[in-house]
Design a protein around this motif. Structure first.
Motif, PDB file in Angstrom:
ATOM      1  N   UNK A 194     -42.728 -25.962 -28.725  1.00 12.72           N
ATOM      2  CA  UNK A 194     -43.638 -25.052 -29.418  1.00 12.72           C
ATOM      3  C   UNK A 194     -42.861 -24.004 -30.213  1.00 12.72           C
ATOM      4  N   UNK A 195     -41.823 -23.485 -29.617  1.00 15.16           N
ATOM      5  CA  UNK A 195     -41.016 -22.476 -30.299  1.00 15.16           C
ATOM      6  C   UNK A 195     -40.312 -23.094 -31.509  1.00 15.16           C
ATOM      7  N   UNK A 196     -39.847 -24.314 -31.375  1.00 13.64           N
ATOM      8  CA  UNK A 196     -39.218 -25.004 -32.510  1.00 13.64           C
ATOM      9  C   UNK A 196     -40.189 -25.120 -33.680  1.00 13.64           C
ATOM     10  N   UNK A 197     -41.447 -25.475 -33.386  1.00 11.70           N
ATOM     11  CA  UNK A 197     -42.448 -25.607 -34.454  1.00 11.70           C
ATOM     12  C   UNK A 197     -42.706 -24.262 -35.135  1.00 11.70           C
ATOM     13  N   UNK A 198     -42.786 -23.193 -34.347  1.00 12.81           N
ATOM     14  CA  UNK A 198     -43.006 -21.871 -34.930  1.00 12.81           C
ATOM     15  C   UNK A 198     -41.851 -21.465 -35.843  1.00 12.81           C
ATOM     16  N   UNK A 199     -40.628 -21.719 -35.398  1.00 11.65           N
ATOM     17  CA  UNK A 199     -39.456 -21.303 -36.182  1.00 11.65           C
ATOM     18  C   UNK A 199     -39.263 -22.182 -37.415  1.00 11.65           C
ATOM     19  N   UNK A 200     -39.834 -23.382 -37.413  1.00 13.12           N
ATOM     20  CA  UNK A 200     -39.755 -24.257 -38.585  1.00 13.12           C
ATOM     21  C   UNK A 200     -40.836 -23.941 -39.612  1.00 13.12           C
ATOM     22  N   UNK A 201     -41.769 -23.042 -39.282  1.00 18.14           N
ATOM     23  CA  UNK A 201     -42.886 -22.735 -40.167  1.00 18.14           C
ATOM     24  C   UNK A 201     -42.426 -21.931 -41.377  1.00 18.14           C
ATOM     25  N   UNK A 202     -43.354 -21.723 -42.319  1.00 14.99           N
ATOM     26  CA  UNK A 202     -43.021 -21.025 -43.564  1.00 14.99           C
ATOM     27  C   UNK A 202     -42.629 -19.576 -43.299  1.00 14.99           C
ATOM     28  N   UNK A 203     -43.076 -18.998 -42.207  1.00 15.99           N
ATOM     29  CA  UNK A 203     -42.737 -17.611 -41.888  1.00 15.99           C
ATOM     30  C   UNK A 203     -41.257 -17.449 -41.581  1.00 15.99           C
ATOM     31  N   UNK A 204     -40.626 -18.554 -41.139  1.00 18.54           N
ATOM     32  CA  UNK A 204     -39.223 -18.468 -40.740  1.00 18.54           C
ATOM     33  C   UNK A 204     -38.369 -19.411 -41.591  1.00 18.54           C
ATOM     34  N   UNK A 205     -38.004 -20.573 -41.068  1.00 18.14           N
ATOM     35  CA  UNK A 205     -37.065 -21.443 -41.783  1.00 18.14           C
ATOM     36  C   UNK A 205     -37.730 -22.311 -42.857  1.00 18.14           C
ATOM     37  N   UNK A 206     -39.045 -22.374 -42.877  1.00 17.67           N
ATOM     38  CA  UNK A 206     -39.763 -23.118 -43.924  1.00 17.67           C
ATOM     39  C   UNK A 206     -39.162 -24.519 -44.090  1.00 17.67           C
ATOM     40  N   UNK A 207     -39.066 -25.226 -42.971  1.00 20.66           N
ATOM     41  CA  UNK A 207     -38.305 -26.473 -42.937  1.00 20.66           C
ATOM     42  C   UNK A 207     -38.956 -27.613 -43.709  1.00 20.66           C
ATOM     43  N   UNK A 208     -40.261 -27.567 -43.911  1.00 22.96           N
ATOM     44  CA  UNK A 208     -40.914 -28.650 -44.655  1.00 22.96           C
ATOM     45  C   UNK A 208     -40.522 -28.568 -46.133  1.00 22.96           C
ATOM     46  N   UNK A 209     -40.584 -27.396 -46.707  1.00 21.58           N
ATOM     47  CA  UNK A 209     -40.234 -27.240 -48.119  1.00 21.58           C
ATOM     48  C   UNK A 209     -38.726 -27.197 -48.343  1.00 21.58           C
ATOM     49  N   UNK A 210     -37.988 -26.797 -47.324  1.00 22.81           N
ATOM     50  CA  UNK A 210     -36.520 -26.680 -47.449  1.00 22.81           C
ATOM     51  C   UNK A 210     -35.883 -27.362 -46.231  1.00 22.81           C
ATOM     52  N   UNK A 211     -35.802 -28.689 -46.260  1.00 29.46           N
ATOM     53  CA  UNK A 211     -35.370 -29.438 -45.073  1.00 29.46           C
ATOM     54  C   UNK A 211     -33.880 -29.350 -44.761  1.00 29.46           C
ATOM     55  N   UNK A 212     -33.096 -28.742 -45.642  1.00 29.98           N
ATOM     56  CA  UNK A 212     -31.659 -28.633 -45.392  1.00 29.98           C
ATOM     57  C   UNK A 212     -31.183 -27.206 -45.630  1.00 29.98           C
ATOM     58  N   UNK A 213     -30.212 -26.797 -44.848  1.00 29.53           N
ATOM     59  CA  UNK A 213     -29.410 -25.627 -45.167  1.00 29.53           C
ATOM     60  C   UNK A 213     -28.116 -26.138 -45.797  1.00 29.53           C
ATOM     61  N   UNK A 214     -27.589 -25.373 -46.752  1.00 27.83           N
ATOM     62  CA  UNK A 214     -26.385 -25.824 -47.454  1.00 27.83           C
ATOM     63  C   UNK A 214     -25.367 -24.698 -47.533  1.00 27.83           C
ATOM     64  N   UNK A 215     -24.098 -25.090 -47.432  1.00 34.30           N
ATOM     65  CA  UNK A 215     -22.999 -24.142 -47.621  1.00 34.30           C
ATOM     66  C   UNK A 215     -21.977 -24.756 -48.557  1.00 34.30           C
ATOM     67  N   UNK A 216     -21.543 -23.975 -49.560  1.00 34.40           N
ATOM     68  CA  UNK A 216     -20.507 -24.405 -50.500  1.00 34.40           C
ATOM     69  C   UNK A 216     -19.481 -23.289 -50.606  1.00 34.40           C
ATOM     70  N   UNK A 217     -18.242 -23.594 -50.288  1.00 37.16           N
ATOM     71  CA  UNK A 217     -17.199 -22.563 -50.320  1.00 37.16           C
ATOM     72  C   UNK A 217     -16.837 -22.193 -51.751  1.00 37.16           C
ATOM     73  N   UNK A 218     -16.389 -20.960 -51.929  1.00 40.32           N
ATOM     74  CA  UNK A 218     -15.930 -20.495 -53.240  1.00 40.32           C
ATOM     75  C   UNK A 218     -14.524 -19.928 -53.195  1.00 40.32           C
TER      76      UNK A 218
END
Length: 230
Positions: A104-128
């Motif tokens: 249940x907590x995973x679903x809440x944190x994946x919602x648009x209020x937090x990680x918005x995982x449906x619209x943004x399914x990946x986090x990305x990092x690119x070094x500079x």
């Protein structure tokens, strides 16, 4: 007068023969083509999704620091010999691996209020930029994109080991890294009185080369055999 002129001509001819004209025995050397200097090409490693993981912790209403993990990290690390300042890294983290230890907590944190995982399914990092602190420590600066928002972050990185993995025999490099993020910089503004703004992040990363050219050690690689091979 004529004799003097002949002597002068003879002197010039001898000078050209001895000083400016290539000697016959040097001609073969001058005709040898010179190959261009070869430079070692950068080497690409693949991030190991099995042995790479992110752990983060955030204050929960002052009672505890709630922890979660992210896994299956994919991407690439490019090393240019043993010059760490020329290293580059790109990483992708699937948000579906977000785990707070409760469905249940995973679903809440994946919602648009937090990680918005449906619209943004990946986090990305690119070094500079990579800065060498000492033989074991680096500072890696780059762009982190989470929940559709980007922010520059600085990772404090420790080089754990760069050697052939004793099990796979692939050249492998491993790192531990830490940083601290402000969740508000990624658009996560909910419950400011209950959830802390400061997020402590720890990363454990392994990257390995492919099976091609495994017999060729690279600069900085520890080729000491393990106990089973010795």
């Amino acid at each position: 007068m004529q004799r003097s002129r002949r002597n002068h001509v003879s002197f010039i001819t001898q000078s050209l023969d001895s000083d400016t004209m290539p000697k016959p025995r040097l001609l073969p050397l001058l005709m040898i083509p010179v190959a261009p200097m070869a430079w070692a090409a950068p080497v690409e490693y693949a991030l190991d999704p099995v042995h790479s993981r992110v752990l983060f912790a955030v204050d929960h209403a002052g009672f505890s620091r709630s922890m979660a993990t992210l896994g299956r990290i994919e991407g690439r690390l490019v090393l240019d010999g043993d010059d760490w300042t020329r290293a580059r890294v790109e990483a992708r983290i699937p948000m579906e691996t977000l785990d707070f230890g409760d469905a249940d907590w995973n679903r809440q944190m994946a919602s648009r209020r937090w990680f918005d995982a449906v619209r943004h399914p990946e986090a990305r990092f690119v070094s500079s930029r990579v800065e060498v602190i000492d033989e074991e420590r680096l500072q890696v600066t780059g762009d982190l994109r989470v929940a559709g928002q980007s922010s520059e972050v600085v990772l404090d990185v420790r080089i754990n080991q760069r050697a052939r993995n004793p099990l796979t025999h692939r050249p492998t490099v491993g790192f531990s890294a830490t940083t601290t993020l402000d969740r508000r910089r990624f658009g996560m503004l909910a419950y400011p009185s209950l959830v802390g703004n400061e997020v402590e992040v720890r990363l454990e990363i392994e990257a390995r080369r492919g099976r091609a050219n495994l017999a060729e050690p690279e600069p900085g690689e520890d080729t000491t055999p393990d106990e089973e091979e010795a």
